[in-house]
Design an enzyme around this catalytic site. Structure first.
Site, PDB file in Angstrom:
ATOM      1  N   HIS A  21      22.618  32.392  42.030  1.00 32.67           N
ATOM      2  CA  HIS A  21      21.514  33.133  41.410  1.00 32.67           C
ATOM      3  C   HIS A  21      22.011  33.884  40.171  1.00 32.67           C
ATOM      4  O   HIS A  21      21.364  33.881  39.124  1.00 32.67           O
ATOM      5  CB  HIS A  21      20.945  34.159  42.393  1.00 32.67           C
ATOM      6  CG  HIS A  21      20.356  33.565  43.645  1.00 32.67           C
ATOM      7  ND1 HIS A  21      20.671  34.012  44.912  1.00 32.67           N
ATOM      8  CD2 HIS A  21      19.477  32.553  43.836  1.00 32.67           C
ATOM      9  CE1 HIS A  21      19.994  33.323  45.809  1.00 32.67           C
ATOM     10  NE2 HIS A  21      19.284  32.416  45.192  1.00 32.67           N
ATOM     11  N   LYS A  45       7.108  36.962  58.046  1.00 34.65           N
ATOM     12  CA  LYS A  45       8.396  36.282  58.246  1.00 34.65           C
ATOM     13  C   LYS A  45       9.535  37.291  58.151  1.00 34.65           C
ATOM     14  O   LYS A  45       9.558  38.117  57.253  1.00 34.65           O
ATOM     15  CB  LYS A  45       8.597  35.206  57.161  1.00 34.65           C
ATOM     16  CG  LYS A  45       8.386  33.789  57.700  1.00 34.65           C
ATOM     17  CD  LYS A  45       8.437  32.764  56.604  1.00 34.65           C
ATOM     18  CE  LYS A  45       9.811  32.510  56.026  1.00 34.65           C
ATOM     19  NZ  LYS A  45       9.765  31.513  54.940  1.00 34.65           N
ATOM     20  N   ARG A  94      19.572  22.363  41.806  1.00 35.68           N
ATOM     21  CA  ARG A  94      20.884  21.929  42.292  1.00 35.68           C
ATOM     22  C   ARG A  94      20.922  20.431  42.530  1.00 35.68           C
ATOM     23  O   ARG A  94      21.831  19.733  42.124  1.00 35.68           O
ATOM     24  CB  ARG A  94      21.219  22.654  43.597  1.00 35.68           C
ATOM     25  CG  ARG A  94      21.594  24.087  43.409  1.00 35.68           C
ATOM     26  CD  ARG A  94      21.515  24.857  44.686  1.00 35.68           C
ATOM     27  NE  ARG A  94      20.135  24.973  45.125  1.00 35.68           N
ATOM     28  CZ  ARG A  94      19.712  25.789  46.075  1.00 35.68           C
ATOM     29  NH1 ARG A  94      20.557  26.536  46.720  1.00 35.68           N
ATOM     30  NH2 ARG A  94      18.440  25.851  46.395  1.00 35.68           N
ATOM     31  N   SER A 132      21.781  30.147  49.811  1.00 36.11           N
ATOM     32  CA  SER A 132      21.642  31.339  50.667  1.00 36.11           C
ATOM     33  C   SER A 132      21.639  30.935  52.134  1.00 36.11           C
ATOM     34  O   SER A 132      22.155  31.668  52.983  1.00 36.11           O
ATOM     35  CB  SER A 132      20.351  32.088  50.341  1.00 36.11           C
ATOM     36  OG  SER A 132      20.409  32.622  49.051  1.00 36.11           O
TER      37      SER A 132
END
Ligand code: ADP
Length: 170
Positions: A21, A45, A94, A132
């Site tokens: 990031h 969530k 990515r 992550s």
């Protein structure tokens, strides 16, 4: 609308914020006059790290950079962009899987909000595997993920004891 200024949002969950990031944001600084990092938050969530922590890491990292600010948001990314008068959404790419996922979202966003362009930066090769999700897995199993966390942060904060799961157990 500040139409002559290039304002981008960089949305994500940043759970946690990684070197991947950091790299996209630093490269984005060359392209945009202002970047608002949007930390996505979903009341239904549970994140791994608390929202306040995810925001404070970003604030610490970019405290000396006036072009960068951070805010949390819930709901549609296009509404977050509108609120901040942003005309660009910055995202990192990515893999081919990222591309397919991002393509659909970007095309839908463009249909919903014509003035909003998505801009993608390809990852630098050495940061391509950093996600992550994997960082969370390493922490969850007691491993040391500090190499994937920006150097300017206090790495001891990225320990299992500071996750939401651990805080709930208290
Ligand atoms: P999301 O849950 O929306 O995918 P993330 O926090 O995982 O949010 O990622 C936010 C943005 O950062 C996305 O555009 C993602 O592609 C990008 N990103 C994540 N990891 C990397 C990396 N290693 N290199 C480049 N971009 C990355």
């Amino acid at each position: 609308m500040e139409s002559n200024r290039k304002i981008a949002i960089f949305p994500g969950s940043f759970d946690p914020f990684t070197t991947g990031h950091e790299s996209i944001i630093n490269r984005g600084l060359d392209l945009f006059d202002k970047i608002i990092i949007g930390v996505g938050h979903n009341a239904t969530k549970t994140s791994f790290f608390p929202l306040e922590k995810r925001i404070s890491w970003i604030e610490q990292l970019f405290a000396e950079e006036p072009k960068i600010s951070v805010a949390s948001y819930e709901g549609l990314t296009i509404d977050f962009a509108k609120k901040h008068q942003a005309n660009y959404i910055l995202r990192g790419l990515r893999t081919a899987a990222d591309f397919e996922y991002e393509r659909a979202i970007a095309q839908m966003n463009k249909t919903l909000s014509q003035g909003l362009e998505s801009v993608f930066l390809l990852t630098t090769p050495e940061l391509t595997p950093v996600t992550s999700t994997i960082v969370r897995d390493i922490i969850r199993h007691g491993g040391d993920a500090s190499i994937f966390i920006p150097n300017a942060l206090d790495k001891s904060e990225f320990a299992l004891k500071n996750t939401v799961a651990a805080l709930k157990k208290k």
